[in-house]
Design a protein around this motif. Sequence first.
Motif, PDB file in Angstrom:
ATOM      1  N   SER A   1       9.551 -30.835  -7.566  1.00  0.00           N
ATOM      2  CA  SER A   1       9.519 -31.274  -6.162  1.00  0.00           C
ATOM      3  C   SER A   1       8.103 -31.542  -5.675  1.00  0.00           C
ATOM      4  O   SER A   1       7.914 -32.254  -4.688  1.00  0.00           O
ATOM      5  CB  SER A   1      10.178 -30.217  -5.277  1.00  0.00           C
ATOM      6  OG  SER A   1       9.450 -28.994  -5.320  1.00  0.00           O
ATOM      7  N   LYS A   2       7.098 -30.974  -6.355  1.00  0.00           N
ATOM      8  CA  LYS A   2       5.710 -31.162  -5.940  1.00  0.00           C
ATOM      9  C   LYS A   2       5.071 -32.388  -6.572  1.00  0.00           C
ATOM     10  O   LYS A   2       3.963 -32.766  -6.190  1.00  0.00           O
ATOM     11  CB  LYS A   2       4.881 -29.926  -6.304  1.00  0.00           C
ATOM     12  CG  LYS A   2       5.346 -28.645  -5.635  1.00  0.00           C
ATOM     13  CD  LYS A   2       5.164 -28.691  -4.127  1.00  0.00           C
ATOM     14  CE  LYS A   2       5.566 -27.375  -3.486  1.00  0.00           C
ATOM     15  NZ  LYS A   2       5.401 -27.404  -2.009  1.00  0.00           N
ATOM     16  N   ILE A   3       5.731 -33.019  -7.520  1.00  0.00           N
ATOM     17  CA  ILE A   3       5.160 -34.173  -8.215  1.00  0.00           C
ATOM     18  C   ILE A   3       5.615 -35.438  -7.509  1.00  0.00           C
ATOM     19  O   ILE A   3       6.813 -35.649  -7.304  1.00  0.00           O
ATOM     20  CB  ILE A   3       5.597 -34.196  -9.687  1.00  0.00           C
ATOM     21  CG1 ILE A   3       5.096 -32.934 -10.392  1.00  0.00           C
ATOM     22  CG2 ILE A   3       5.065 -35.428 -10.391  1.00  0.00           C
ATOM     23  CD1 ILE A   3       5.586 -32.802 -11.807  1.00  0.00           C
ATOM     24  N   THR A   4       4.660 -36.268  -7.142  1.00  0.00           N
ATOM     25  CA  THR A   4       4.987 -37.495  -6.425  1.00  0.00           C
ATOM     26  C   THR A   4       4.968 -38.685  -7.370  1.00  0.00           C
ATOM     27  O   THR A   4       5.986 -39.090  -7.904  1.00  0.00           O
ATOM     28  CB  THR A   4       4.000 -37.696  -5.275  1.00  0.00           C
ATOM     29  OG1 THR A   4       2.650 -37.646  -5.799  1.00  0.00           O
ATOM     30  CG2 THR A   4       4.161 -36.606  -4.232  1.00  0.00           C
ATOM     31  N   PHE A   5       3.793 -39.266  -7.582  1.00  0.00           N
ATOM     32  CA  PHE A   5       3.679 -40.442  -8.437  1.00  0.00           C
ATOM     33  C   PHE A   5       2.944 -40.142  -9.736  1.00  0.00           C
ATOM     34  O   PHE A   5       3.117 -40.823 -10.729  1.00  0.00           O
ATOM     35  CB  PHE A   5       2.948 -41.571  -7.698  1.00  0.00           C
ATOM     36  CG  PHE A   5       3.568 -41.893  -6.370  1.00  0.00           C
ATOM     37  CD1 PHE A   5       4.873 -42.339  -6.308  1.00  0.00           C
ATOM     38  CD2 PHE A   5       2.867 -41.741  -5.197  1.00  0.00           C
ATOM     39  CE1 PHE A   5       5.457 -42.637  -5.085  1.00  0.00           C
ATOM     40  CE2 PHE A   5       3.434 -42.039  -3.977  1.00  0.00           C
ATOM     41  CZ  PHE A   5       4.740 -42.489  -3.910  1.00  0.00           C
ATOM     42  N   ALA A   6       2.091 -39.136  -9.708  1.00  0.00           N
ATOM     43  CA  ALA A   6       1.301 -38.830 -10.900  1.00  0.00           C
ATOM     44  C   ALA A   6       2.137 -38.030 -11.879  1.00  0.00           C
ATOM     45  O   ALA A   6       3.284 -37.663 -11.624  1.00  0.00           O
ATOM     46  CB  ALA A   6       0.032 -38.067 -10.511  1.00  0.00           C
ATOM     47  N   ASN A   7       1.530 -37.734 -13.012  1.00  0.00           N
ATOM     48  CA  ASN A   7       2.206 -37.000 -14.079  1.00  0.00           C
ATOM     49  C   ASN A   7       2.083 -35.503 -13.907  1.00  0.00           C
ATOM     50  O   ASN A   7       2.401 -34.747 -14.804  1.00  0.00           O
ATOM     51  CB  ASN A   7       1.617 -37.418 -15.438  1.00  0.00           C
ATOM     52  CG  ASN A   7       2.405 -36.861 -16.605  1.00  0.00           C
ATOM     53  OD1 ASN A   7       3.504 -36.344 -16.428  1.00  0.00           O
ATOM     54  ND2 ASN A   7       1.847 -36.942 -17.791  1.00  0.00           N
ATOM     55  N   GLY A   8       1.618 -35.050 -12.770  1.00  0.00           N
ATOM     56  CA  GLY A   8       1.446 -33.631 -12.568  1.00  0.00           C
ATOM     57  C   GLY A   8       0.092 -33.160 -13.063  1.00  0.00           C
ATOM     58  O   GLY A   8      -0.665 -33.896 -13.697  1.00  0.00           O
ATOM     59  N   PRO A   9      -0.243 -31.906 -12.803  1.00  0.00           N
ATOM     60  CA  PRO A   9      -1.543 -31.383 -13.223  1.00  0.00           C
ATOM     61  C   PRO A   9      -1.660 -31.307 -14.734  1.00  0.00           C
ATOM     62  O   PRO A   9      -0.691 -31.040 -15.441  1.00  0.00           O
ATOM     63  CB  PRO A   9      -1.569 -29.982 -12.586  1.00  0.00           C
ATOM     64  CG  PRO A   9      -0.137 -29.619 -12.394  1.00  0.00           C
ATOM     65  CD  PRO A   9       0.583 -30.899 -12.118  1.00  0.00           C
ATOM     66  N   VAL A  10      -2.853 -31.555 -15.214  1.00  0.00           N
ATOM     67  CA  VAL A  10      -3.119 -31.493 -16.649  1.00  0.00           C
ATOM     68  C   VAL A  10      -3.458 -30.048 -17.010  1.00  0.00           C
ATOM     69  O   VAL A  10      -4.339 -29.435 -16.408  1.00  0.00           O
ATOM     70  CB  VAL A  10      -4.267 -32.435 -17.040  1.00  0.00           C
ATOM     71  CG1 VAL A  10      -4.573 -32.318 -18.527  1.00  0.00           C
ATOM     72  CG2 VAL A  10      -3.910 -33.867 -16.677  1.00  0.00           C
ATOM     73  N   VAL A  11      -2.749 -29.513 -17.985  1.00  0.00           N
ATOM     74  CA  VAL A  11      -2.958 -28.137 -18.423  1.00  0.00           C
ATOM     75  C   VAL A  11      -3.651 -28.170 -19.777  1.00  0.00           C
ATOM     76  O   VAL A  11      -3.122 -28.726 -20.741  1.00  0.00           O
ATOM     77  CB  VAL A  11      -1.621 -27.381 -18.528  1.00  0.00           C
ATOM     78  CG1 VAL A  11      -1.866 -25.939 -18.960  1.00  0.00           C
ATOM     79  CG2 VAL A  11      -0.888 -27.419 -17.200  1.00  0.00           C
ATOM     80  N   HIS A  12      -4.837 -27.605 -19.848  1.00  0.00           N
ATOM     81  CA  HIS A  12      -5.588 -27.545 -21.099  1.00  0.00           C
ATOM     82  C   HIS A  12      -5.318 -26.187 -21.752  1.00  0.00           C
ATOM     83  O   HIS A  12      -5.761 -25.147 -21.262  1.00  0.00           O
ATOM     84  CB  HIS A  12      -7.083 -27.732 -20.838  1.00  0.00           C
ATOM     85  CG  HIS A  12      -7.425 -29.077 -20.284  1.00  0.00           C
ATOM     86  ND1 HIS A  12      -7.559 -30.197 -21.069  1.00  0.00           N
ATOM     87  CD2 HIS A  12      -7.643 -29.488 -19.008  1.00  0.00           C
ATOM     88  CE1 HIS A  12      -7.865 -31.241 -20.315  1.00  0.00           C
ATOM     89  NE2 HIS A  12      -7.907 -30.833 -19.068  1.00  0.00           N
ATOM     90  N   ARG A  13      -4.592 -26.228 -22.845  1.00  0.00           N
ATOM     91  CA  ARG A  13      -4.219 -25.004 -23.554  1.00  0.00           C
ATOM     92  C   ARG A  13      -5.239 -24.753 -24.672  1.00  0.00           C
ATOM     93  O   ARG A  13      -5.070 -25.257 -25.782  1.00  0.00           O
ATOM     94  CB  ARG A  13      -2.805 -25.124 -24.103  1.00  0.00           C
ATOM     95  CG  ARG A  13      -1.759 -25.410 -23.022  1.00  0.00           C
ATOM     96  CD  ARG A  13      -0.400 -25.711 -23.645  1.00  0.00           C
ATOM     97  NE  ARG A  13       0.576 -26.050 -22.623  1.00  0.00           N
ATOM     98  CZ  ARG A  13       1.398 -25.168 -22.051  1.00  0.00           C
ATOM     99  NH1 ARG A  13       1.361 -23.908 -22.429  1.00  0.00           N
ATOM    100  NH2 ARG A  13       2.258 -25.541 -21.121  1.00  0.00           N
ATOM    101  N   VAL A  14      -6.271 -24.001 -24.357  1.00  0.00           N
ATOM    102  CA  VAL A  14      -7.341 -23.721 -25.306  1.00  0.00           C
ATOM    103  C   VAL A  14      -7.042 -22.389 -25.980  1.00  0.00           C
ATOM    104  O   VAL A  14      -6.997 -21.340 -25.322  1.00  0.00           O
ATOM    105  CB  VAL A  14      -8.708 -23.678 -24.606  1.00  0.00           C
ATOM    106  CG1 VAL A  14      -9.812 -23.435 -25.624  1.00  0.00           C
ATOM    107  CG2 VAL A  14      -8.952 -24.960 -23.832  1.00  0.00           C
ATOM    108  N   ARG A  15      -6.828 -22.432 -27.269  1.00  0.00           N
ATOM    109  CA  ARG A  15      -6.622 -21.202 -28.042  1.00  0.00           C
ATOM    110  C   ARG A  15      -7.970 -20.717 -28.540  1.00  0.00           C
ATOM    111  O   ARG A  15      -8.678 -21.439 -29.230  1.00  0.00           O
ATOM    112  CB  ARG A  15      -5.675 -21.451 -29.213  1.00  0.00           C
ATOM    113  CG  ARG A  15      -4.251 -21.782 -28.798  1.00  0.00           C
ATOM    114  CD  ARG A  15      -3.353 -21.856 -30.024  1.00  0.00           C
ATOM    115  NE  ARG A  15      -1.962 -22.049 -29.665  1.00  0.00           N
ATOM    116  CZ  ARG A  15      -1.376 -23.235 -29.517  1.00  0.00           C
ATOM    117  NH1 ARG A  15      -2.087 -24.340 -29.704  1.00  0.00           N
ATOM    118  NH2 ARG A  15      -0.098 -23.317 -29.195  1.00  0.00           N
ATOM    119  N   LEU A  16      -8.317 -19.509 -28.194  1.00  0.00           N
ATOM    120  CA  LEU A  16      -9.632 -18.974 -28.541  1.00  0.00           C
ATOM    121  C   LEU A  16      -9.807 -18.850 -30.045  1.00  0.00           C
ATOM    122  O   LEU A  16     -10.914 -19.031 -30.556  1.00  0.00           O
ATOM    123  CB  LEU A  16      -9.826 -17.610 -27.875  1.00  0.00           C
ATOM    124  CG  LEU A  16      -9.757 -17.604 -26.338  1.00  0.00           C
ATOM    125  CD1 LEU A  16     -10.016 -16.207 -25.802  1.00  0.00           C
ATOM    126  CD2 LEU A  16     -10.753 -18.585 -25.740  1.00  0.00           C
TER     127      LEU A  16
END
Length: 818
Positions: A291-306
């Motif tokens: 419901s919070k996503i309008t036109f963009a693809n949503g926030p980009v999540v960077h999954r960095v594994r240490l």
Amino acid sequence: MKANSWMCLLALLFAWQLRAEELQGPNTDGTGSSLGSATGTGTGTGLGTGTATPTLPNEPSTQAEAEEVTTAESESRVPSESNERKAAKPKESTKFAPRTKVMSDSMFERLWNDSVIRRQKLKAEIERIEAKRKSTEVLELTPDQIEAQTVYDNAMDILAKPSTDKRVAFILLKKAAEFNHLKARAELAWAALLGHWMDFDFNHAVDEFESLANEGVPEAHMGLGFLYSVGVGGKNVSQPLALIHYSLAALGDNTPAQMAMGYRYLYGINVPISCEKALIQYKRVAKKVASKITFANGPVVHRVRLLDDLENPGSPETEIVDYYKLLADKGDIQSQVGLGQLYYQGGKVTQQDHQKALEYFKMAATAGNAVGFAFLGKLYLEGSEQIKADNDAAFGYFSKAAEMGDPVGQSGLGLMYLKGLGVPKDSIKALSYFTQAADQGWVDGQLQLGNMYFTGNGVKIDYKLAFKYFNLATQSGHVLAYYNLGVMNAYGMGMLRSCPAAVEFFKTVSERGRWSSRLMMAYSDYKNNRIDEAYMQYSLMAEMGYEVAQSNAAFLLDRKEVHVFNDRHEDLIRAFYYWKRAAGQGYSAAQVKLGDYYYYGWGTSTDFETAAALYRKASEQQYNAQAMFNLGYMHEQGLGMKKDWHLAKRLYDLAAETNSDAKVPVAIALIKLQMLATIESIKESPYRFIFYMDENIAANWDLYMITVLTLLLGIIMYMRRPFQQPDQPAQQPAADDIAAAPVNLAPVGAEAAPVAAVVEGVGATPAVAVSSHDAVAASSSTEASATTAASRADAASQVGSGTTSAAPDGANTLDPTG
């Protein structure tokens, strides 16, 4: 109010009873019923002269009743003579009575059930109205409470925006907490627990959570559940208590608690595995995200594994950005577009900044780049804190990009026509533009085309085509595509219903919410050497089911970098469980680490068979080179499985083929394996008596080996020591060499100077002094011999004392002028 409600209910029951008596049916003993005898004069309404039929309020409800009424009507149409003959047969008329009794009983039962349902609905409606009136009374806030709520809302807005000063938000939260705003107090308690924007204060967090939990605040129950699950703040680990508080928080619509419960039901952590219960929790969270996503693809999540970042650090992002900035300033279009996209979405280190993205896209658009035009349209269509939304500007940029064949521009135009943003709605044009963009592989075009077929907007509903385009969009990671596929699998729309598939899709969507920014906050803390703060952030996200957070929390505990517990044994136990949860979600490196923990007995008991099973799983499913090497070693040693050197060699070779970094350790392992095979062959040969000479040697072979190696090392050092030559006495040069050596040469015409050559030693030849003129003549005539003599004289002087002394008192001195 309650008295009036019950009076209304009693009145309704009394009216229902009167109505039931009316519909109960005829009384066979009375004369006033509509079912009088065929010869009597009843007051009821008859269908004929001699026959009568019951009067019903509604149409017949059963087939038997319909047949009965139809028979009566047909009989009313026959001549009167037949009616008279039927009147002479009273037995036939009495057959209606039992049939009518059965009919009335069924009608009574149905009406009774309907009345019970109406009574229950009425009671529920009364309770709802009373609850609404009570809640209305509670919502009457004081001016201080209204001010506190306003301050709290402003603080949460600041925290939700990426490029804002979070310190201002916490100042506002403290101000709201002074007015006893419950949610503001909960936010401050979380900040003290996680050490984010505030110093660690576990005791304060525990006191606040316990106080707020008594008030029924869901965030406080979530905090207590986290404390009991992790075991910090003076709380011993208690998964049952954690489960209770998580459940209460989830009932209060707390998003982290809903994710935690969904994860536990999905993998059976302290609860029975239940896909349906996990689906309920994850679907609620996924709906919030979508419901919070309008036109963009949503926030980009960077999954960095240490763990991966340590093994493959790569180039720092800041250096790459600086390099691209240098190229962009020189007019490189691709660098301008790349920087624009980086600032548009944000990176691991680079913060999202739409204003800088706008500048770089304008630079690219000025050079006529289609991607620059397209993303300018996206920026103006979506709007942001720095850029005001402008549909006219967006349409212009999209049109220029679409004319150049750019799929981003085509998809943008299709979206504007579909939604009617600045242009009249036109689903046909939207379908055309989306199709063109989807054919070029653009994710937004695929998503919107799938939505049109899914909802039937402008086209006929086609779930198969919708599934096709949604599946294509998920390959690019679009959040809404995952959500729509989750809906289709959850309800079986266009496919067989699949609860596991729906849960996986909804879980992916849930992990793309704005709360996922905590992963980058934790990574930033880790890079800034704030290890404890990073661990607390990762452990919270691990409770919510993030596999990356689970592996990172285990990594920090494994490296002895966390100082929250100050007990190495507890660190290993916690790391073991985090590795176990991450391995359960398919992370191959976590499976290898979990195998190591079983192999060495860290945080659990030693179990070679389980370790071998984990290594085999990682090697077969993920082709992990480390798992192959470890499995080969266990086959070599016969640990947890049958000893098999041939299989060990095969696994070593596979590890080297899978990863080039494993070639060196594989080569060493193969040499060792060859040596073991050679020793084994000697044991089977006639020379096997060597290994049975002394049992002490066999039992302490390592000590003997160390002794032999030490002796060899000493011999090598002695042989390679620096060689020092002894001092030798000075050698007497030959007389010819002395005579031929040029002594004190001076320019021609210069004043003559006495030169004496003194040679000491037994049987020395007297020194001969020559003039400069003679020396020059001799030198010019015999240049080669002079040079040789000079070198010999130098050698003689070096072999001797190495010093030049004046002539002794008894030396002969010749005056060249005399």
